[in-house]
Scaffold this motif. Sequence first.
Motif, PDB file in Angstrom:
ATOM      1  N   PRO A 262     -10.186 -20.446 -32.213  1.00 31.66           N
ATOM      2  CA  PRO A 262     -10.020 -19.085 -31.673  1.00 31.66           C
ATOM      3  C   PRO A 262      -9.990 -19.043 -30.153  1.00 31.66           C
ATOM      4  CG  PRO A 262     -12.154 -19.327 -32.774  1.00 31.66           C
ATOM      5  CD  PRO A 262     -11.388 -20.560 -33.077  1.00 31.66           C
ATOM      6  N   ALA A 263     -10.754 -19.937 -29.498  1.00 28.61           N
ATOM      7  CA  ALA A 263     -10.749 -19.942 -28.028  1.00 28.61           C
ATOM      8  C   ALA A 263      -9.366 -20.321 -27.512  1.00 28.61           C
ATOM      9  CB  ALA A 263     -11.812 -20.909 -27.498  1.00 28.61           C
ATOM     10  N   VAL A 264      -8.746 -21.301 -28.160  1.00 26.48           N
ATOM     11  CA  VAL A 264      -7.395 -21.721 -27.738  1.00 26.48           C
ATOM     12  C   VAL A 264      -6.419 -20.559 -27.921  1.00 26.48           C
ATOM     13  CG1 VAL A 264      -5.463 -23.252 -28.346  1.00 26.48           C
ATOM     14  CG2 VAL A 264      -7.788 -24.188 -28.128  1.00 26.48           C
ATOM     15  N   GLU A 265      -6.527 -19.883 -29.080  1.00 27.68           N
ATOM     16  CA  GLU A 265      -5.607 -18.758 -29.327  1.00 27.68           C
ATOM     17  C   GLU A 265      -5.786 -17.653 -28.293  1.00 27.68           C
ATOM     18  OE1 GLU A 265      -5.764 -17.338 -33.386  1.00 27.68           O
ATOM     19  OE2 GLU A 265      -5.442 -19.411 -34.059  1.00 27.68           O
ATOM     20  N   THR A 266      -7.026 -17.403 -27.934  1.00 24.18           N
ATOM     21  CA  THR A 266      -7.282 -16.337 -26.966  1.00 24.18           C
ATOM     22  C   THR A 266      -6.721 -16.679 -25.591  1.00 24.18           C
ATOM     23  OG1 THR A 266      -9.161 -15.469 -28.131  1.00 24.18           O
ATOM     24  CG2 THR A 266      -9.124 -15.073 -25.765  1.00 24.18           C
ATOM     25  N   ILE A 267      -6.912 -17.914 -25.171  1.00 30.04           N
ATOM     26  CA  ILE A 267      -6.376 -18.300 -23.855  1.00 30.04           C
ATOM     27  C   ILE A 267      -4.855 -18.142 -23.864  1.00 30.04           C
ATOM     28  CG2 ILE A 267      -6.149 -20.193 -22.174  1.00 30.04           C
ATOM     29  CD1 ILE A 267      -8.939 -21.170 -23.244  1.00 30.04           C
ATOM     30  N   ARG A 268      -4.226 -18.537 -24.994  1.00 27.80           N
ATOM     31  CA  ARG A 268      -2.765 -18.376 -25.095  1.00 27.80           C
ATOM     32  C   ARG A 268      -2.372 -16.906 -25.048  1.00 27.80           C
ATOM     33  NH1 ARG A 268      -2.039 -23.247 -29.284  1.00 27.80           N
ATOM     34  NH2 ARG A 268      -1.691 -24.879 -27.717  1.00 27.80           N
ATOM     35  N   ALA A 269      -3.167 -16.065 -25.703  1.00 30.61           N
ATOM     36  CA  ALA A 269      -2.841 -14.637 -25.725  1.00 30.61           C
ATOM     37  C   ALA A 269      -2.929 -14.042 -24.324  1.00 30.61           C
ATOM     38  CB  ALA A 269      -3.774 -13.891 -26.681  1.00 30.61           C
ATOM     39  N   VAL A 270      -3.976 -14.391 -23.597  1.00 28.34           N
ATOM     40  CA  VAL A 270      -4.115 -13.860 -22.228  1.00 28.34           C
ATOM     41  C   VAL A 270      -2.937 -14.360 -21.385  1.00 28.34           C
ATOM     42  CG1 VAL A 270      -5.524 -13.896 -20.123  1.00 28.34           C
ATOM     43  CG2 VAL A 270      -6.619 -13.647 -22.353  1.00 28.34           C
ATOM     44  N   ASP A 271      -2.587 -15.620 -21.575  1.00 28.01           N
ATOM     45  CA  ASP A 271      -1.476 -16.206 -20.829  1.00 28.01           C
ATOM     46  C   ASP A 271      -0.184 -15.440 -21.107  1.00 28.01           C
ATOM     47  OD1 ASP A 271      -0.573 -18.084 -19.020  1.00 28.01           O
ATOM     48  OD2 ASP A 271      -0.004 -19.528 -20.573  1.00 28.01           O
TER      49      ASP A 271
END
Length: 370
Positions: free
Chosen positions: A291-300
């Motif tokens: 989930p942390a990886v997905e969130t960083i991608r979403a913010v990006d």
Amino acid sequence: MSRDWGSLFDVDTDPEDLLEHFDTEWFRGQRYRHLSDERHGIERGTALVGDVVVRGYPSMPRALVLEPAIRETFDGPVAIEEKLNGYNVRVARIDGDLLAFTRSGFVCPYTTRKVEALLDAETFFDDHPEHMLCGELVGPENPYTDHDYSEIEEVGFYVFGIRHRESGTPMGVERRLDRCATYGLDSVDHYGTFAPAAAVDAARERIDDLNARGREGVVLKSTDGETALKYTTSAIHRADLEHAFELPFDYGRDFVFTRVMREAFQAVERGESPAAVDERARELGEAILQPAVETIRAVDAGEPVGETHTVRGDPKTISDLLSYFRDQGLELHVERDETDGEQRVVTFTKVAQSTRDKTRYYLGGGTIDE
Ligand code: ATP
Ligand code: MG
């Protein structure tokens, strides 16, 4: 002091001292006060509405290792119930109106309307005007939590306690179950009442079953309802971590240590093999990192990050809810806003500002001293 909140103040408490910790809020034009942190032995969430005291629901201890914790906590019969994963609600009838209080003692406009619609509680309150119903509001469409229960389409309210609203004294477990049946109120599942030694195996069996079904856990209670102990499944530890690491800079730190230790003690109590511990470790790691990886991608990608919820109700209730959140300082991002017959259905995100801002900062080359 003009009002009579006598039961709140023991001999050692100066009323003014306690009252100054209460915050003032308004609901439907009426002023009320609530206590957002425990003070002088008065539970967090205690509310004062006019002359009426509505005591907070006490927080309960958690067992990390079931067998010794049950032995140390109980010296008589133990009732085992399902622990549902939603949000804590107390319902009281004050001056003829049902009011629904959240954990920290706010009267929530959405929850109040929902319990009015869900509960047929008039006869209960006619017969028990000084009591409150304590229960969990669960289901996929609510503004606070997002655990799915296959049996619930929108929301449900399940009673786990009936208490005297002013003293907080609980009704015994058997009597409470009987009252729920009599008045047609849904109750959390009750798995039976056991001698302490037998309760250990009964709780373990239930935990295995609940874990396999992705459910949260059990609450064990003395039959008078005074003593309670909670214990949760591996499935919910992972779900909590997934949720926390979707918003790592808002929740990550607070969640990770406690959930990892719950998993570690559980593995030891169950005498797990190296292969079983490996499996647990892999699932735990996935629950944190993915989930942390997905969130960083979403913010990006410039997408809003936060907790997303869908709510439905009459248009006034929904607009009251959105204003209530905004008044509390939440930044909301509305994803969908539709009408379904008479009802307004809104999907919104409570924007997680720390996660958004810190993630942007690091993505932009910000550095950290560690
Ligand atoms: P606190 O114990 O202060 O509420 P918390 O928010 O971390 O802390 P939980 O870990 O969810 O709470 O556990 C306690 C909560 O579990 C209760 O406040 C209640 O909302 C909920 N709950 C669900 N099912 C039951 C049940 N059968 N009996 C009592 N509480 C239950
Ligand atoms: Mg909970």
